[in-house]
Enzyme design. Structure first.
Site, short mmCIF file in Angstrom:
data_model
loop_
_atom_site.label_atom_id
_atom_site.label_comp_id
_atom_site.label_asym_id
_atom_site.label_seq_id
_atom_site.Cartn_x
_atom_site.Cartn_y
_atom_site.Cartn_z
CG ASP A 92 37.48 42.34 46.30
OD1 ASP A 92 36.52 41.71 46.24
OD2 ASP A 92 37.75 43.83 46.66
CB CYS A 99 31.20 39.86 47.51
SG CYS A 99 31.22 39.43 45.56
CE1 TYR A 104 38.23 38.51 38.90
CE2 TYR A 104 39.92 37.81 40.13
CZ TYR A 104 39.27 37.42 39.42
OH TYR A 104 39.14 36.34 38.60
CD GLU A 164 38.48 46.22 37.52
OE1 GLU A 164 38.64 45.64 38.52
OE2 GLU A 164 37.57 46.41 36.73
CD GLN A 178 34.39 46.97 48.36
OE1 GLN A 178 33.42 46.78 48.82
NE2 GLN A 178 35.15 46.20 47.86
N1 SAH Z 1 39.27 45.26 44.74
C1 SAH Z 1 38.56 46.38 44.50
C2 SAH Z 1 37.61 46.03 43.44
C3 SAH Z 1 36.61 44.88 43.88
S1 SAH Z 1 35.14 44.49 42.80
C4 SAH Z 1 37.86 47.09 45.64
O1 SAH Z 1 37.95 46.56 46.66
O2 SAH Z 1 37.34 48.35 45.20
C5 SAH Z 1 35.62 43.36 41.67
C6 SAH Z 1 36.16 44.07 40.51
O3 SAH Z 1 36.44 42.88 39.61
C7 SAH Z 1 35.42 44.87 39.83
O4 SAH Z 1 36.08 46.22 39.70
C8 SAH Z 1 35.19 44.46 38.37
O5 SAH Z 1 34.95 45.22 37.22
C9 SAH Z 1 36.23 43.39 38.26
N2 SAH Z 1 36.09 42.24 37.44
C10 SAH Z 1 35.17 41.61 36.88
N3 SAH Z 1 35.41 40.65 36.33
C11 SAH Z 1 36.94 40.66 36.18
C12 SAH Z 1 37.64 39.60 35.42
N4 SAH Z 1 37.39 38.59 34.71
N5 SAH Z 1 39.01 40.04 35.41
C13 SAH Z 1 39.50 41.03 36.12
N6 SAH Z 1 38.79 42.08 36.71
C14 SAH Z 1 37.28 41.59 36.85
#
Ligand code: SAH
Length: 456
Positions: A387, A414, A318, A339, A289
């Site tokens: 997320d 988001c 995620y 992830e 973030q």
């Molecule tokens: N919860 C974490 C990351 C949120 S951002 C935090 O707060 O830091 C969203 C994340 O989803 C990113 O790390 C991205 O790499 C991941 N992502 C994107 N598409 C995805 C999918 N299909 N399956 C799993 N993760 C995914």
């Protein structure tokens, strides 16, 4: 249906009244129901505008003369930054920005008839909505020996030179200038997208909010960096906070900033930061973030609403480098994180060890592939936290959540548009929306973040 024809043409000039603000932060005027999106114009303002682009369904325009100021208008006089369009709400008072973001959520929920089910809370904003970013990612332009960093001009790929970015930490702005000075000293050339020639494409600076450690990533259109040893030595001298220097190789013709291959030139393959009382290692390709102060506010909303007693099984989908996962693990029986970026999962595992947290399992996979498998394996979550990126949740993911029916679902979003789309399915599947809390993670921009709590 008859083909729509625009009531106006490119280069027309006309006086209009702005009646709305688009989700992009553009003023909206209408001529016979045909929308015109006007840069730097607010609802209630009358303006003489110049049409810069006219299409069959809508047009874009810029203001030639503003005839009155909306009460929410504030002055922002950095001409260079205004040309870039990276701060689309900068002319709107901060209170009005927070209200705009809440309205964006309400508006999207309304499309799915969900606004009647919940009262969206006022947006949680920052006391000082400037210099909040812990990461800068800037393209490089200019002649060899006279390189500069900047942002692209609005709807263009020309780089407008900048030194004060206003929304990044001061120390990051400072580091960018020092990096450029070293690149100029060794006559490193800037990459040119049009010819696919030249060396340096982007410089990325990432900084630990609590640790002040910096990671610098040089993205180059080559496998090697000329004068590598001298550049490393000079950067180490110029940047006392540098704990990781990375050479990222991106030789493709692409808008994607980072290439797949990278090499550590100096220091660790990660930098460190602290969040929610935990220590995190963050690698170059991992999401983290960008607004640390507001991330604590965001995570606090998740932790406060999740209601864990220590007996629960939780899924954090995620999960990035495992920030939410590990914060939840302290209060749950077991947390599963998934992830897609493998490097982020390596970091998540390392972060679990670093913080001596053992009741977690991390998997590198697509959430929509992993979730049905977990359900088949008999994992029965009490709580699911998601997320996702802007595109929201994939259908197989939603289907398996509705299949296992966790008591609680926390949706960190988001993008209010995909949030509303996905919430409709959960509501139809038997969930109730308890609360929707917008949080301003990106002041001066139109990005809207929110935390929604659902129960069965
Ligand atoms: N919860 C974490 C990351 C949120 S951002 C935090 O707060 O830091 C969203 C994340 O989803 C990113 O790390 C991205 O790499 C991941 N992502 C994107 N598409 C995805 C999918 N299909 N399956 C799993 N993760 C995914």
């Amino acid at each position: 249906m008859a083909k729509a024809t625009a009531p106006i043409r490119k280069n027309d000039e006309l006086t209009v009244e702005i009646i709305d603000l688009s989700y992009e932060g553009l003023g909206v005027a209408k001529v016979d129901n045909y929308p015109i999106f006007v840069t730097d114009a607010l609802p209630g303002e009358k303006c003489l505008i110049h049409i810069t682009k006219a299409q069959s369904r809508y047009a874009y325009a810029k203001v030639i003369e503003r005839l009155n100021d909306a009460p929410e208008r504030v002055t922002f006089d950095d001409e260079a930054l205004l040309k870039t369009g990276t701060l689309p709400l900068v002319h709107l008072s901060y209170d009005a920005q927070l209200d705009f973001k809440r309205q964006q959520v309400v508006h999207n929920l309304h499309r799915e008839h969900l606004d009647e089910l919940v009262d969206v809370k006022p947006t949680l904003g920052m006391a000082e909505p400037w210099q909040y970013r812990n990461k800068a990612q800037v393209p490089i332009g200019g002649k060899t020996g006279e390189l500069y960093t900047g942002f692209y001009r609005r709807r263009s790929h020309d780089i407008i030179p900048l030194t004060d970015y206003r929304i990044q930490s001061k120390t990051i702005d400072d580091t960018l200038q020092k990096v450029i000075a070293v690149l100029n000293k060794y006559e490193i050339s800037a990459y040119d997208e049009r010819t696919h020639r030249g060396l340096i494409r982007h410089v990325i600076v990432r900084e630990g909010y609590h640790t002040e450690e910096q990671m610098v990533i040089l993205v180059v259109n080559a496998k090697q960096l000329p004068h590598e040893a001298e550049i490393i030595k000079d950067l180490k001298t110029a940047l006392p906070q540098l704990t990781s220097l990375v050479l990222n190789q991106n030789t493709k013709r692409t808008n994607v900033i980072l290439g797949r291959n990278e090499r550590i030139l100096f220091g660790n393959p990660y930098y460190t930061d602290k969040l929610c009382g935990l220590t995190f290692r963050i690698s170059p390709q991992s999401f983290y973030q960008v607004n640390s102060a507001q991330t604590e506010v965001l995570y606090d909303q998740v932790l406060k609403n999740v209601g864990l007693t220590g007996n629960e099984t939780v899924i954090d989908a995620y999960c990035g480098i495992g920030t939410i996962t590990l914060a939840l693990a302290k209060h749950a029986k077991h947390v599963y994180g998934v992830e897609i970026v493998e490097q982020a999962i390596d970091m998540a595992k390392e972060n679990a060890t670093l913080n001596q947290i053992e009741n977690v399992t991390f998997t590198a996979d697509r959430a929509e592939d992993c979730m049905p498998r977990w359900v088949d394996e008999g994992i029965d979550p009490d709580v699911v936290v998601v997320d996702p990126p802007r595109k929201g949740l994939a259908q197989p993911f939603i289907d398996s959540v509705l299949d296992v029916k966790p008591d609680k679902l926390i949706y960190v979003s988001c993008n209010p548009s995909t949030l509303a789309r996905d919430l409709r399915q959960f509501v139809d599947g038997g969930y109730q929306i308890e609360s929707v809390q917008p949080i301003d993670m990106f002041p001066q921009t139109n990005h809207v973040e929110s935390v929604t709590v659902l129960t069965r």
